[in-house]
Motif scaffolding. Structure first.
Motif, PDB file in Angstrom:
ATOM      1  N   PRO A   1       0.802  -1.232   0.000  1.00 53.45           N
ATOM      2  CA  PRO A   1       0.000   0.000   0.000  1.00 53.45           C
ATOM      3  C   PRO A   1       0.834   1.282   0.000  1.00 53.45           C
ATOM      4  N   LEU A   2       2.113   1.199   0.402  1.00 59.28           N
ATOM      5  CA  LEU A   2       2.974   2.384   0.330  1.00 59.28           C
ATOM      6  C   LEU A   2       3.114   2.888  -1.101  1.00 59.28           C
ATOM      7  N   ALA A   3       2.964   1.992  -2.072  1.00 58.29           N
ATOM      8  CA  ALA A   3       3.122   2.381  -3.474  1.00 58.29           C
ATOM      9  C   ALA A   3       1.890   3.091  -4.017  1.00 58.29           C
ATOM     10  N   VAL A   4       0.811   3.133  -3.248  1.00 57.19           N
ATOM     11  CA  VAL A   4      -0.447   3.695  -3.738  1.00 57.19           C
ATOM     12  C   VAL A   4      -0.668   5.072  -3.125  1.00 57.19           C
ATOM     13  N   PRO A   5      -0.631   6.146  -3.925  1.00 53.57           N
ATOM     14  CA  PRO A   5      -0.992   7.462  -3.386  1.00 53.57           C
ATOM     15  C   PRO A   5      -2.467   7.508  -3.028  1.00 53.57           C
ATOM     16  N   SER A   6      -2.810   8.357  -2.091  1.00 53.38           N
ATOM     17  CA  SER A   6      -4.201   8.414  -1.631  1.00 53.38           C
ATOM     18  C   SER A   6      -5.146   8.771  -2.768  1.00 53.38           C
ATOM     19  N   TYR A   7      -4.703   9.672  -3.656  1.00 54.95           N
ATOM     20  CA  TYR A   7      -5.594  10.081  -4.738  1.00 54.95           C
ATOM     21  C   TYR A   7      -5.787   8.954  -5.755  1.00 54.95           C
ATOM     22  N   LEU A   8      -4.779   8.059  -5.910  1.00 53.96           N
ATOM     23  CA  LEU A   8      -4.948   6.926  -6.825  1.00 53.96           C
ATOM     24  C   LEU A   8      -5.944   5.927  -6.239  1.00 53.96           C
ATOM     25  N   ALA A   9      -5.801   5.627  -4.946  1.00 56.63           N
ATOM     26  CA  ALA A   9      -6.758   4.718  -4.305  1.00 56.63           C
ATOM     27  C   ALA A   9      -8.160   5.318  -4.318  1.00 56.63           C
ATOM     28  N   ALA A  10      -8.244   6.620  -4.034  1.00 58.77           N
ATOM     29  CA  ALA A  10      -9.545   7.278  -4.062  1.00 58.77           C
ATOM     30  C   ALA A  10     -10.136   7.246  -5.465  1.00 58.77           C
ATOM     31  N   TYR A  11      -9.299   7.472  -6.459  1.00 61.03           N
ATOM     32  CA  TYR A  11      -9.741   7.440  -7.850  1.00 61.03           C
ATOM     33  C   TYR A  11     -10.285   6.063  -8.217  1.00 61.03           C
ATOM     34  N   GLY A  12      -9.588   4.992  -7.801  1.00 60.28           N
ATOM     35  CA  GLY A  12     -10.051   3.645  -8.100  1.00 60.28           C
ATOM     36  C   GLY A  12     -11.384   3.330  -7.448  1.00 60.28           C
ATOM     37  N   TRP A  13     -11.521   3.708  -6.165  1.00 61.26           N
ATOM     38  CA  TRP A  13     -12.774   3.437  -5.481  1.00 61.26           C
ATOM     39  C   TRP A  13     -13.915   4.291  -6.036  1.00 61.26           C
ATOM     40  N   LEU A  14     -13.613   5.535  -6.417  1.00 61.35           N
ATOM     41  CA  LEU A  14     -14.663   6.371  -6.996  1.00 61.35           C
ATOM     42  C   LEU A  14     -15.100   5.862  -8.357  1.00 61.35           C
ATOM     43  N   ALA A  15     -14.144   5.327  -9.120  1.00 65.13           N
ATOM     44  CA  ALA A  15     -14.512   4.759 -10.415  1.00 65.13           C
ATOM     45  C   ALA A  15     -15.422   3.549 -10.232  1.00 65.13           C
TER      46      ALA A  15
END
Length: 515
Positions: free
Chosen positions: A99-113
């Motif tokens: 999870p360190l490799a995942v920026p918060s905005y990327l994770a948020a983007y994936g969940w929002l998609a």
């Protein structure tokens, strides 16, 4: 035996640490100039706005909630990685670091998609907790591996239960690591912008970004940023007080140098589920959504290989350069905090940690102001951006260097000094060699974090220079999820490399791999 000294630190070391603190204080100086120019009337007027208490309350609530949740997940996860009988322990450790490799905005983007209705506090808390858990899990697991189960066994022979034995025997050994991890999580949450912005949760960082973006009321933004600094100061001082109280209460915990592995038995399934939750929800779900988007016909045709390759090269070079700057700045502060104590040492360490509580845009604007006023030749160059990464993420390097140095017994340094070696030679050939895994882990942590940095990169990047983070944000910002997918997938793949090396460094394998 304590590995700190009550004597005064060497002047050269103290001077180097003060210089590093002065560099870290550039954003603070910028804020003081802006707030001073605004005047006391403007400051009072800002505090009188009804929105400001809401922003402060939202910020504190999110930071406290994420910190407590990551500790609740990270400590038992670390115990499983270090003390349980697990097959494929290296694989589980790598998954814990992913999870360190995942920026918060990327994770948020994936969940929002996947779930466009996700908004507000609970969505921000959910995603920030998932991506921040490794900040607790990895250092606590390292502390557990370096500790002993002998004291737990003694407590069990005296009639204590498993939890009571853990509290009496193991908890004093890992409490500094838990506090250090919680400090990083709290400061990370205070300074996060991308994740909370995508979930439309209003905190101080989003208000600061909006005010700076509007450009007509930067004094208001500077005052809000100063509030954020004060919150960061309170968090850092609280961690120092808790760490010092623990040292006075427990002293140096020693015991038989032995490790006992725990059989999970009927707890195997719940334990493995606990280890799988953060990487599955922080990485697997967003990646699945991204892969689906990536293989859409229109997305595949839209990929520009040259543009993508250039973004990858810029990301790697700039983040690695920022890691070098961060390590050079953090070394004197980390060594000072590990080896000496006193008010001056605490003040230096506190100042070094403050940048992590600042949003990237404040650091970026302060360096724009500094470069134009002091070194205009460097304005809008890659050097200034790498320097910004170093200032922003120096606190993460300080913690790793301090912990690694503190684990080296001072008696070894004393022996080296009695053999005629000076302080510098002793540090290089004794302390640095033994602390090398921790220093390498600190560099890797800064590298993987710098790859994900967004606000400072948007502000300071040279004209025509794009990174994976800026390319991703420019597309997610306009909800072009399909076009953003290739950059998101590649960012995850590139950032996973230092995250993987970091997991090896935390388990001690990295030291064996380095000649």
């Amino acid at each position: 035996m304590s590995h700190t000294r009550a004597v005064r630190p060497p002047r050269a070391l103290l001077a180097a640490a003060v210089v590093a603190c002065a560099v870290a204080a550039i954003p603070l100086a910028y804020l003081l100039v802006r707030v001073g120019a605004a005047g006391i009337e403007e400051v009072i007027a800002v505090f009188g706005r009804p929105r400001v208490p809401v922003l402060i309350a939202n910020t504190v609530l999110l930071a406290a909630s994420v910190t407590l949740t990551t500790v609740a997940i990270g400590v038992p996860s670390a115990f499983l990685l270090a003390r349980a009988r697990l097959r494929g322990r290296a694989v589980w450790t790598m998954l814990a670091a992913l999870p360190l490799a995942v920026p918060s905005y990327l994770a948020a983007y994936g969940w929002l998609a996947a779930l466009p209705w996700m908004q507000g506090f609970w969505a921000a808390w959910f995603v920030l907790t998932l991506v921040a858990v490794p900040y607790v899990t990895l250092p606590v697991a390292a502390a557990l591996r370096a500790g002993t189960t002998g004291l737990d066994d003694v407590a069990r022979t005296l009639g204590r239960g498993p939890l009571a034995a853990f509290r009496l025997g193991t908890w004093p050994q890992i409490r500094p690591a838990v506090l250090a991890g919680a400090l990083l999580v709290c400061l990370y949450t205070l300074s996060d912008f991308g994740g909370v912005a995508l979930f439309r949760y209003q905190v101080l960082t989003t208000a600061i970004q909006q005010a700076y973006g509007a450009s007509f009321n930067r004094d208001y933004a500077a005052i809000l940023a100063t509030l954020l600094v004060l919150l960061a100061v309170a968090v850092v001082v609280g961690e120092q007080v808790a760490r010092g109280r623990a040292a006075r209460q427990f002293g140096a915990v020693t015991g038989p140098a032995r490790q006992r592995r725990v059989r999970l038995r009927r707890w195997t399934v719940p334990a493995l589920a606990l280890l799988l939750v953060p990487p599955a929800l922080a990485v697997a779900v967003p990646v699945t959504v991204l892969v689906v988007r990536l293989f859409e016909a229109q997305t595949l045709r839209a990929v520009d290989a040259v543009e993508l390759g250039s973004a990858v090269a810029n990301t790697v070079l700039l983040s690695a350069s920022g890691a070098v700057v961060a390590i050079l700045l953090a070394l004197p502060i980390g060594i000072l905090a590990a080896r000496y104590r006193g008010r001056v040492v605490r003040a230096v360490e506190t100042t070094g940690y403050l940048a992590l509580g600042l949003p990237g845009i404040v650091v970026g604007l302060s360096l724009v102001f500094f470069s134009l006023a002091v070194v205009p030749v460097f304005y809008q160059t890659a050097f200034v951006l790498a320097f910004a990464y170093g200032v922003l993420f120096m606190p993460k390097a300080i913690g790793g260097i301090r912990s690694a140095t503190a684990q080296v017994p001072t008696s070894l340094e004393d022996v080296s000094r009695t053999l005629g070696n000076g302080r510098t030679r002793t540090w290089w050939f004794v302390t640095a060699r033994l602390a090398r895994p921790g220093i390498a882990a600190a560099a890797l942590l800064v590298t993987v974090t710098a790859m994900k940095e967004l606000p400072a990169t948007l502000l300071l990047r040279p004209t025509g220079t794009d990174t994976l983070a800026t390319e991703l944000w420019s597309r997610t910002d306009v909800s072009a999820y399909g076009a953003a997918a290739p950059y998101a997938v590649v960012l995850l793949m590139v950032a996973a490399i230092p995250a993987f090396l970091l997991s090896r460094a935390r388990t001690g394998e990295f030291d064996e791999a380095v000649p």
